[in-house]
Design a protein around this motif. Structure first.
Motif, mmCIF file in Angstrom:
data_model
loop_
_atom_site.group_PDB
_atom_site.id
_atom_site.type_symbol
_atom_site.label_atom_id
_atom_site.label_comp_id
_atom_site.label_asym_id
_atom_site.label_seq_id
_atom_site.Cartn_x
_atom_site.Cartn_y
_atom_site.Cartn_z
ATOM 1 N N MET A 1 0.843 -1.180 0.000
ATOM 2 C CA MET A 1 0.000 0.000 0.000
ATOM 3 C C MET A 1 0.882 1.235 0.000
ATOM 4 O O MET A 1 1.260 1.767 1.036
ATOM 5 N N ALA A 2 1.203 1.661 -1.180
ATOM 6 C CA ALA A 2 2.228 2.675 -1.350
ATOM 7 C C ALA A 2 1.889 3.979 -0.674
ATOM 8 O O ALA A 2 2.773 4.688 -0.194
ATOM 9 N N THR A 195 -4.542 -8.734 9.493
ATOM 10 C CA THR A 195 -5.266 -7.721 10.266
ATOM 11 C C THR A 195 -4.322 -6.941 11.169
ATOM 12 O O THR A 195 -4.387 -5.708 11.246
ATOM 13 N N LEU A 196 -3.426 -7.638 11.853
ATOM 14 C CA LEU A 196 -2.457 -6.953 12.712
ATOM 15 C C LEU A 196 -1.558 -6.029 11.893
ATOM 16 O O LEU A 196 -1.227 -4.917 12.319
ATOM 17 N N SER A 197 -1.179 -6.488 10.695
ATOM 18 C CA SER A 197 -0.312 -5.687 9.840
ATOM 19 C C SER A 197 -0.990 -4.386 9.443
ATOM 20 O O SER A 197 -0.370 -3.320 9.413
ATOM 21 N N PHE A 204 4.252 1.994 12.155
ATOM 22 C CA PHE A 204 5.656 1.790 11.815
ATOM 23 C C PHE A 204 6.155 2.875 10.864
ATOM 24 O O PHE A 204 7.304 3.322 10.958
ATOM 25 N N VAL A 205 5.291 3.284 9.914
ATOM 26 C CA VAL A 205 5.680 4.319 8.967
ATOM 27 C C VAL A 205 5.923 5.635 9.690
ATOM 28 O O VAL A 205 6.896 6.342 9.425
ATOM 29 N N ASN A 206 5.029 5.972 10.615
ATOM 30 C CA ASN A 206 5.143 7.242 11.335
ATOM 31 C C ASN A 206 6.258 7.236 12.370
ATOM 32 O O ASN A 206 6.711 8.302 12.802
ATOM 33 N N LEU A 276 6.271 -8.771 6.713
ATOM 34 C CA LEU A 276 6.138 -7.940 5.515
ATOM 35 C C LEU A 276 5.768 -6.508 5.866
ATOM 36 O O LEU A 276 6.159 -5.567 5.176
ATOM 37 N N MET A 277 5.010 -6.322 6.946
ATOM 38 C CA MET A 277 4.609 -4.949 7.313
ATOM 39 C C MET A 277 5.826 -4.093 7.610
ATOM 40 O O MET A 277 5.871 -2.904 7.260
ATOM 41 N N ARG A 278 6.837 -4.679 8.252
ATOM 42 C CA ARG A 278 8.057 -3.935 8.566
ATOM 43 C C ARG A 278 8.844 -3.656 7.285
ATOM 44 O O ARG A 278 9.368 -2.554 7.079
ATOM 45 N N ILE A 279 8.942 -4.669 6.418
ATOM 46 C CA ILE A 279 9.668 -4.514 5.161
ATOM 47 C C ILE A 279 8.994 -3.459 4.297
ATOM 48 O O ILE A 279 9.651 -2.640 3.643
ATOM 49 N N THR A 280 7.650 -3.462 4.299
ATOM 50 C CA THR A 280 6.897 -2.493 3.516
ATOM 51 C C THR A 280 7.073 -1.083 4.060
ATOM 52 O O THR A 280 7.254 -0.128 3.304
#
Length: 354
Positions: A1-2, A195-197, A204-206, A276-280
């Motif tokens: 989700m860019a 769902t957790l991601s 994580f982004v912020n 993947l959420m961290r990698i993303t």
């Protein structure tokens, strides 16, 4: 989700159908679709399958890109509840429709139709909800980060769904249908880490440089995902016969033999989704390279091993385990880099007194 990696989407004073994120989704999805269609005749001949399977696969691609775009806009707005609702609803609808399709005897082809229907419904609904949002013109299409994130999302989706396509291409309709039924049941394990991601990715982004928070979030999600995977394995081991007969009918008894092995096979993939959420969030180029190499390895290995489904599942489990290990290594290195950068910035602001 860019869009979660960029500034939040803006509310449009004049609604417009096309923005930079839409251009990215349509172009990348279109390229993938055209590529699949171009090689479909060759694949249909070499894999001894019909064109319908491959055409259905191609048809899913663009809607999935658009679904990811719409969810990214909502996530960038901070509406994680809607993102989770759309994603979880799509997966649960997929499970219910797939059970119905298999019960009616439509087999693996029916599963692909269900995939197409659910992603189209999710795309239409989430896009309608996000119609008042757009990415500002100041961001040009195909920035490095946005392209990496979109490709990470789509590549992982491919990795966790292509097994049904490969088995349909390399085995009989009976075996493929039974495998698809087992896959539909076991893949519900992915709902929890997904769902957790969706909840944790914006955080994580912020707070990319908050190594402590990132490590806690990743470790907690990995632990919960592992427990849910082990629970699924025990469940299908003890009650596989009952679940298959209730959900799919007696004609899918063969699925029972696949369930325990498939539950073990999907455990490292579910845990990889948690990473993947961290990698993303880091828009990791190395993570994308890894997933692309894994996709090629998965396709080649499965094509060689089929029609031996158990050998293919064992191989796919090994590939998933290797993917988990590499993604975890990237996560650790990224966290250390962020921690070092944070320390350097702190020292710069408050240099030690000599």
């Amino acid at each position: 989700m860019a869009e979660t990696l960029l500034s939040p989407p803006t509310f449009a004073s004049q609604r417009r159908l096309i923005d930079t994120s839409m251009i990215e989704a349509l172009v990348l999805g279109g390229i993938c679709t055209i590529g699949i269609l171009l090689v479909s005749p060759v694949l249909a001949s070499s894999l001894e399958t019909n064109l319908t399977t491959l055409i259905l696969t191609a048809a899913i691609v663009v809607p999935y890109f658009l679904f990811a775009r719409a969810q990214g806009l909502l996530q960038g707005k901070g509406d994680s509840r809607s993102v989770v609702w759309w994603s979880t609803s799509a997966q649960m609808t997929q499970l219910l429709l797939a059970a119905g399709a298999l019960a009616l005897g439509y087999g693996a082809t029916g599963i692909l139709v269900v995939y197409l229907v659910t992603v189209v419904l999710g795309t239409v609904g989430s896009t309608f909800q996000a119609k008042s949002l757009f990415i500002p013109k100041t961001r040009k299409p195909f920035s490095v980060n946005s392209s990496i994130v979109l490709m990470l999302t789509i590549t992982f989706a491919w990795l966790t769904n292509v097994d049904v396509i490969l088995v349909r291409s390399g085995t009989s309709e009976l075996v493929a249908g039974s495998f698809a039924a087992a896959a539909v049941l076991v893949k519900t394990t992915l709902i929890l880490p997904a769902t957790l991601s969706l909840y944790l990715l914006p955080k994580f982004v912020n707070r990319r440089d908050d190594a402590k928070m990132t490590k806690f979030g990743v470790n907690a999600t990995l632990g919960i995902t592992f427990l849910s995977g082990v629970t699924m394995f025990i469940l299908v081991l003890l009650a596989g016969d009952f679940l298959v007969s209730v959900l799919f009918g007696a004609e899918y008894d063969l699925s029972v033999t696949y369930l325990p092995g498939m539950a073990l096979m999907w455990l490292p993939w579910a845990m990889s989704l948690a990473l993947l959420m961290r990698i993303t969030a880091a828009a990791s180029k190395s993570g994308l390279v890894v997933l692309l190499l894994v996709a090629a390895t998965q396709w080649i290995g499965a094509s060689v091993l089929l029609p031996d489904v158990f050998a293919m599942m064992f191989f796919n489990g090994l590939v998933g385990t290797a993917t988990l290990a590499v993604l975890f290594t990237i996560h650790i290195l990224t966290a250390r880099s962020a921690e070092s950068a944070a320390v350097a910035r702190a020292l710069e602001k408050n240099p030690p007194i000599r």
